[in-house]
Design a protein around this motif. Structure first.
Motif, short mmCIF file in Angstrom:
data_model
loop_
_atom_site.label_atom_id
_atom_site.label_comp_id
_atom_site.label_asym_id
_atom_site.label_seq_id
_atom_site.Cartn_x
_atom_site.Cartn_y
_atom_site.Cartn_z
N ILE A 1 3.60 -2.17 -1.37
CA ILE A 1 2.22 -2.54 -1.05
C ILE A 1 1.33 -2.30 -2.27
O ILE A 1 0.55 -3.15 -2.67
CB ILE A 1 1.70 -1.73 0.16
CG1 ILE A 1 2.40 -2.18 1.44
CG2 ILE A 1 0.19 -1.92 0.32
CD1 ILE A 1 2.08 -1.33 2.64
N VAL A 2 1.50 -1.12 -2.91
CA VAL A 2 0.62 -0.78 -4.02
C VAL A 2 0.91 -1.65 -5.24
O VAL A 2 0.01 -2.16 -5.89
CB VAL A 2 0.75 0.72 -4.38
CG1 VAL A 2 -0.04 1.04 -5.62
CG2 VAL A 2 0.24 1.56 -3.22
N PHE B 1 1.00 -6.04 -3.59
CA PHE B 1 -0.21 -6.51 -2.91
C PHE B 1 -1.47 -6.06 -3.63
O PHE B 1 -2.43 -6.79 -3.74
CB PHE B 1 -0.24 -6.01 -1.46
CG PHE B 1 0.66 -6.77 -0.54
CD1 PHE B 1 1.47 -7.80 -1.02
CD2 PHE B 1 0.71 -6.48 0.81
CE1 PHE B 1 2.31 -8.50 -0.17
CE2 PHE B 1 1.53 -7.18 1.66
CZ PHE B 1 2.34 -8.19 1.17
N MET B 2 -1.44 -4.81 -4.11
CA MET B 2 -2.64 -4.30 -4.76
C MET B 2 -2.58 -4.53 -6.28
O MET B 2 -3.48 -4.14 -7.00
CB MET B 2 -2.82 -2.81 -4.45
CG MET B 2 -3.13 -2.56 -2.98
SD MET B 2 -2.98 -0.83 -2.50
CE MET B 2 -4.66 -0.26 -2.71
#
Lengths: 161, 263
Positions: free
Chosen positions: A89-90, A93-94
Motif C-alpha cells: 500500500i505504501v 498506492f502511496m
C-alpha cells in the motif's frame, strides 16, 4: 515534475512553488494499469490468505487441546502478511517507493521507533501479568481459564455463539 | 508535509494499538475475536466468523484502488476521470462507514446471557461490561438461572420460543419459565475483560472518524474538481494529497483488522 512549470503570477501557494511530490511520474498508461491491477490482486490474495488462517485458528480453538505453539505460529504468519500488505500500500498506492531515497529515509527511519515501542510495551504487559499471577491469588483464580471445562464442553451447535 | 503528518498520525494509532496489546498481554484471558465478530446483516443468529469484516476490508481496499485511479487521472489532466473515480472512492468510504455503524449497533444491542454475581443477565458490549468471558457449564448455569430475574428468564425463553408473547411469559411462574429453557442450547459466558469494549470502540471509532474526515475531504476535492479549480491551477496536486490521506486510512485499517479481528 516534468509538466509542471511554476508561474508565480498565477499561483503563489508554497505547494505550487515547491511541489512535494518529488518523483517523475510514469505517464505510460498501460504500464500504470498493469501495476495497479497486479497490486490490487496481490492485496486481495493476501487478505484471503489472512482470512483463511483466521478460520484455521478458529477451528483449532474449537477443537480439543489446541496446540498453543501452532496457533502462535499462525498468528505470526498473519502479522507478516499484514506487514507485506502495508508495504505494498505504501510503496505502490502511496508512491513512496518512487520518491527520492532521502525522502523515503526521513519517513522510514523514525518509524523504526516502533520496534522498540512494540517490544517494550508488550514485555511490560506480560511482566505485569506474571507479577499478578505470582502475588495476587485472587486475580489468578478469577481470570484463569479452567482447562477441565474444555473436556466436558458440549458439541458445538449451529445456533448462536 | 503530508507525509510527516501521516507519520505523526501513524504514531498516534500505533500508540493506541500498542496500549491495547499491553493490556491484552497483562490478562490471563482475552476474548476470541471469532466469538465476538460472527454476525452478518440479514443472517440472523448464524455463526459466520470473519465474514462481515472481510467485506469491510475489501470495500476499503477497492476504494483505495479507485483513489489511485483518481490521482492518476489528475496527472493526465483528465477532469472527467478525476470526478468519476473520486465519486466511487466516496461511495466506498460511505459504504465502509455504514458497515461500521451496523457492526457497532449489533455489538451494543445484541444481548448475550452472561453470568454476573451469581445470576444470569443479558448484556451487550459496552465500555463498562461485555459478555465475552469464558463459557460456563452445568450446575453453575442451572444455579444461576434460579437466581435470575423474571425479565431475564422471559427474554431467554423468547429467544427460542416465538409463540408466547412477552406478557404471557411475564405472567408465568419462574418454575414454568425454567422448565422452558433448554440449558444445553444456552451459551452462558462470564463477563469479559472490561478493557475490551473501550479499546474496540475507541480504536475503531478513531479510525472511523478518519474515514469520515477522508470522505469529507474527498467530497471537497470532488466539488473543486467539478468547478474546474484544479484545471485553472494547472495541476491536481491537492488530489494527490487527499489520496495520500485516503491510502493512510486504508493502511491503518489493515492493522486494526490484524489486531482486533485476526489475532
Amino acid at each position: 515534475m516534468s509538466n509542471h512549470h511554476y508561474d508565480p503570477t498565477t499561483d503563489i501557494s508554497p505547494s505550487a512553488a515547491y511541489p512535494e511530490v518529488s518523483f517523475q511520474h510514469h505517464t505510460d498508461d498501460a504500464e500504470f494499469r498493469t501495476r495497479v491491477r497486479k497490486t490490487t490482486i496481490l492485496l486481495s490474495v493476501i487478505t484471503i490468505f489472512e482470512l483463511a488462517i483466521g478460520l484455521v485458528i478458529y477451528t483449532m480453538h474449537k477443537g480439543e487441546n489446541p496446540s498453543h505453539l501452532l496457533i502462535l505460529m499462525f498468528k505470526g504468519a498473519v502479522c507478516i502478511l499484514t506487514l507485506a500488505k502495508a508495504y505494498y500500500i505504501v510503496s505502490v498506492f502511496m508512491h513512496l517507493g518512487d520518491e527520492i531515497r532521502n525522502m523515503i529515509m526521513t519517513i522510514v527511519v523514525p518509524l523504526l521507533l516502533f520496534v522498540w515501542f512494540i517490544a517494550a510495551f508488550l514485555i511490560d504487559g506480560n511482566s505485569y501479568r506474571n507479577l499478578r499471577n505470582t502475588y495476587d491469588p485472587h486475580f489468578r483464580e478469577t481470570t484463569t481459564v479452567k482447562e477441565a471445562n474444555h473436556a466436558e464442553e458440549p458439541a458445538p451447535k449451529s445456533g448462536k455463539e | 508535509m503530508m507525509w510527516y503528518f501521516l507519520m505523526s498520525d501513524a504514531f498516534t494509532f500505533g500508540a493506541f494499538l500498542i496500549s491495547y496489546g499491553t493490556i491484552r498481554f497483562s490478562q490471563n484471558f482475552w476474548p476470541d475475536p471469532n466469538v465476538v465478530f460472527n454476525a452478518f446483516p440479514g443472517a440472523g443468529h448464524q455463526n459466520l466468523p470473519l465474514a462481515f469484516v472481510s467485506v469491510m476490508t475489501f470495500i476499503l481496499i477497492i476504494s483505495s484502488v479507485t483513489m489511485v485511479l483518481a490521482v492518476h487521472a489528475g496527472h493526465n489532466g483528465d477532469k472527467k476521470g478525476v470526478i468519476k473515480w473520486l465519486f466511487w472512492t466516496i461511495i466506498g468510504g460511505l459504504a465502509f462507514l455504514s458497515c461500521q455503524a451496523w457492526e457497532w449497533h449489533h455489538l451494543i444491542t445484541g444481548e448475550h446471557a452472561t453470568l454476573i454475581d451469581g445470576k444470569i443477565e443479558l448484556v451487550g458490549q459496552t465500555t463498562r461490561v461485555n459478555p465475552w468471558g469464558t463459557l460456563v457449564h452445568g450446575a453453575e448455569v442451572t444455579d444461576a438461572l434460579k437466581n435470575s430475574s423474571q425479565e431475564t428468564l422471559a427474554a431467554l425463553v423468547a429467544e427460542h420460543n416465538h409463540t408466547a408473547t412477552h406478557e404471557q411469559l411475564m405472567g408465568m411462574s419462574k418454575e414454568q419459565l425454567l422448565g422452558m429453557i433448554n440449558t444445553a442450547e444456552l451459551h452462558v459466558r462470564t463477563k469479559g475483560p472490561v478493557a475490551f469494549g473501550g479499546y474496540f470502540y475507541g480504536i475503531t471509532g478513531f479510525h472511523g472518524f478518519h474515514v469520515f474526515s477522508g470522505v469529507i475531504i474527498n467530497i471537497i476535492m470532488l466539488i473543486m474538481a467539478q468547478k474546474g479549480v484544479f484545471e485553472r491551477r494547472g495541476h491536481y496536486l491537492m488530489i494527490e494529497k487527499a489520496g495520500l490521506y485516503w491510502h493512510f486510512v486504508d493502511l491503518v485499517w489493515v492493522f486494526v483488522f490484524l489486531c482486533f479481528y485476526l489475532i
